[in-house]
Design a protein around this motif. Structure first.
Motif, short mmCIF file in Angstrom:
data_model
loop_
_atom_site.label_atom_id
_atom_site.label_comp_id
_atom_site.label_asym_id
_atom_site.label_seq_id
_atom_site.Cartn_x
_atom_site.Cartn_y
_atom_site.Cartn_z
N TRP A 234 3.28 -36.58 17.08
CA TRP A 234 4.38 -36.11 17.67
C TRP A 234 4.47 -35.45 19.39
O TRP A 234 3.49 -35.11 19.68
N ASP A 235 5.33 -35.76 18.89
CA ASP A 235 6.19 -35.04 20.76
C ASP A 235 7.51 -34.46 20.72
O ASP A 235 8.02 -34.48 19.34
N GLU A 236 7.86 -33.74 21.74
CA GLU A 236 9.08 -32.96 21.74
C GLU A 236 10.14 -33.56 20.74
O GLU A 236 11.28 -32.75 20.11
N ALA A 240 12.91 -32.29 17.48
CA ALA A 240 13.92 -31.69 17.92
C ALA A 240 14.84 -32.79 16.96
O ALA A 240 15.63 -32.29 16.07
N PHE A 241 14.49 -34.41 16.70
CA PHE A 241 14.74 -35.16 15.08
C PHE A 241 14.65 -34.31 14.13
O PHE A 241 15.55 -34.36 13.17
N ASP A 254 8.25 -34.07 7.18
CA ASP A 254 7.00 -33.30 7.72
C ASP A 254 6.60 -34.23 9.02
O ASP A 254 7.53 -35.12 9.08
N VAL A 255 5.59 -33.67 10.36
CA VAL A 255 6.35 -34.61 11.28
C VAL A 255 4.60 -35.74 11.10
O VAL A 255 5.28 -36.96 11.84
N VAL A 256 3.91 -35.99 10.60
CA VAL A 256 3.24 -36.88 10.10
C VAL A 256 3.61 -38.25 9.51
O VAL A 256 3.52 -39.78 10.04
N TYR A 257 5.07 -37.79 8.70
CA TYR A 257 4.67 -39.33 7.31
C TYR A 257 6.87 -39.22 7.54
O TYR A 257 7.13 -40.63 8.03
N GLU A 258 7.05 -38.48 6.56
CA GLU A 258 8.72 -38.48 6.56
C GLU A 258 9.63 -38.75 7.51
O GLU A 258 10.69 -39.09 8.08
N ALA A 259 9.79 -37.99 9.02
CA ALA A 259 9.73 -37.67 10.04
C ALA A 259 10.00 -38.96 10.46
O ALA A 259 11.46 -39.56 11.14
N LYS A 260 9.21 -39.99 10.65
CA LYS A 260 8.64 -41.21 11.43
C LYS A 260 9.32 -42.34 10.54
O LYS A 260 10.55 -43.34 10.55
N GLY A 290 1.32 -28.96 4.45
CA GLY A 290 0.59 -29.87 5.83
C GLY A 290 1.36 -29.78 7.64
O GLY A 290 0.31 -29.79 8.60
N GLY A 291 2.62 -30.68 7.25
CA GLY A 291 3.30 -30.13 8.55
C GLY A 291 3.35 -29.36 9.81
O GLY A 291 4.43 -29.28 10.26
N LEU A 292 3.19 -27.98 8.52
CA LEU A 292 3.90 -27.01 9.29
C LEU A 292 3.02 -26.33 10.30
O LEU A 292 3.44 -26.09 11.10
N SER A 293 1.80 -26.67 10.48
CA SER A 293 1.35 -27.02 11.90
C SER A 293 1.79 -27.32 12.56
O SER A 293 1.23 -27.25 14.10
N ALA A 294 2.55 -27.69 12.91
CA ALA A 294 3.88 -28.40 13.90
C ALA A 294 3.95 -27.48 14.66
O ALA A 294 4.44 -27.82 15.86
N TYR A 295 4.40 -26.32 14.29
CA TYR A 295 5.27 -25.33 14.36
C TYR A 295 4.14 -24.12 14.82
O TYR A 295 4.47 -22.80 15.37
N GLN A 296 3.07 -24.19 15.37
CA GLN A 296 2.43 -23.08 14.49
C GLN A 296 1.70 -22.81 16.29
O GLN A 296 2.47 -23.50 17.75
#
Length: 296
Positions: A234-236, A240-241, A254-260, A290-296
């Motif tokens: 993922w990217d910034e 932001a989305f 989440d960043v892996v599946y549902e955001a896309k 699992g997606g919370l790793s994007a915010y670490q």
């Protein structure tokens, strides 16, 4: 008989200006609310595996996943809840993270294996548990017919929504494809005209269409252009989305599946992919821990 509770997964309408401007009705199936740890499609895909394990008098669930796998956490929590011990073969080098710590908290035994060993899952099971008649093998992600049957049952929930009834289109994110196969199965069993769409989160996975060859070609669409840089990348702009969508709807993705998935749906709406007056249902399949790793 093992008694499994029905998950709480309401259908909610999403009100966004860009959606209303195109005269499209957008709904989300909140599978992410079904359980704090056995959430989303994981509960659906584990249901019949749990019943099968109980029927064969197994007391140990053996499964597979990566270090950030939501499936591992769901299996660990389900095992603890329904009286099974759990063991996971974890792909890659030894590491520690919140996801794996929660798996251990639920009593799961974690065994890290090399990526090469991981490719031979049946051989792993046979080597360590082949002589154990009380061990039940759960496929990675809860895939297979048992997983599909659990997802197919969720289609019956659509008629419970007074606003939704039968959607024109239903969308799910796609990794292994088992959730999408389950939806196709459910639509077929309930004799609905709903078209099933999959937003593929893996890059270069166009060959995946062959996995749906047993379904009519006009009953589904696979969308490959919303995977970004690839799986679990993922990217910034995507972050932001997620923030924009959450602040506008109260729904976290989440960043892996549902955001896309949701980014793809909103892009298609903006491009007039759907006819005015059509109804779109999106499955929110969880994955938030699992997606919370994007915010670490």
């Amino acid at each position: 008989m093992l008694q499994l509770s029905n998950p709480y997964a309401p259908i909610e309408q999403v009100f966004l200006e860009q959606v209303a401007a195109k005269n499209i009705s957008l709904f989300i199936k909140r599978e992410d609310l079904s359980h704090p740890f056995i959430s989303g499609n994981k509960w659906r895909k584990l249901k019949y595996h749990l019943l099968a394990a109980h029927a064969q008098k197994a007391n140990l669930l053996v499964t597979y996943g990566g270090a950030y796998s939501n499936h591992l956490l769901a299996t660990a929590a389900a095992g603890a809840k329904y009286g099974f011990k759990t063991h996971a073969f974890v792909r890659g080098q030894v590491e520690t993270n919140m996801q794996l710590a929660l798996c251990k908290a639920f009593g799961m035994n974690l065994q890290f294996v090399s990526r090469e060993e991981y490719k031979q899952k049946d051989a792993l099971f046979a080597s360590y548990f082949g002589s154990n008649q009380l061990a039940y093998q759960v496929p990675e992600g809860g895939a297979g017919l048992h997983g599909e049957l659990g997802v197919a049952e969720s289609v019956k929930d659509w008629e419970l929504s007074e606003e939704l009834k039968t959607p024109t289109h239903v969308f799910t994110s796609v990794g292994t494809g088992s959730t999408m196969r389950g939806l196709l199965r459910g639509v077929l069993e309930n004799k609905l005209a709903t078209k099933v769409h999959g937003v593929v989160v893996l890059k270069g996975a166009e060959a995946m269409a062959a996995e749906f060859a047993d379904f009519s070609a006009d009953s589904f669409v696979l969308h490959h252009r919303f995977c970004g840089s690839g799986y679990a990348k993922w990217d910034e702009a995507l972050l932001a989305f997620i923030q924009s969508f959450a602040s506008s709807t109260g729904v976290l993705l989440d960043v892996v599946y549902e955001a896309k998935l949701m980014q793809g749906i909103l892009t298609l709406i903006e491009e007039d992919y759907f006819a005015p007056g059509e109804t779109v249902l999106a499955y929110h399949n969880g994955g938030l821990i699992g997606g919370l790793s994007a915010y670490q």
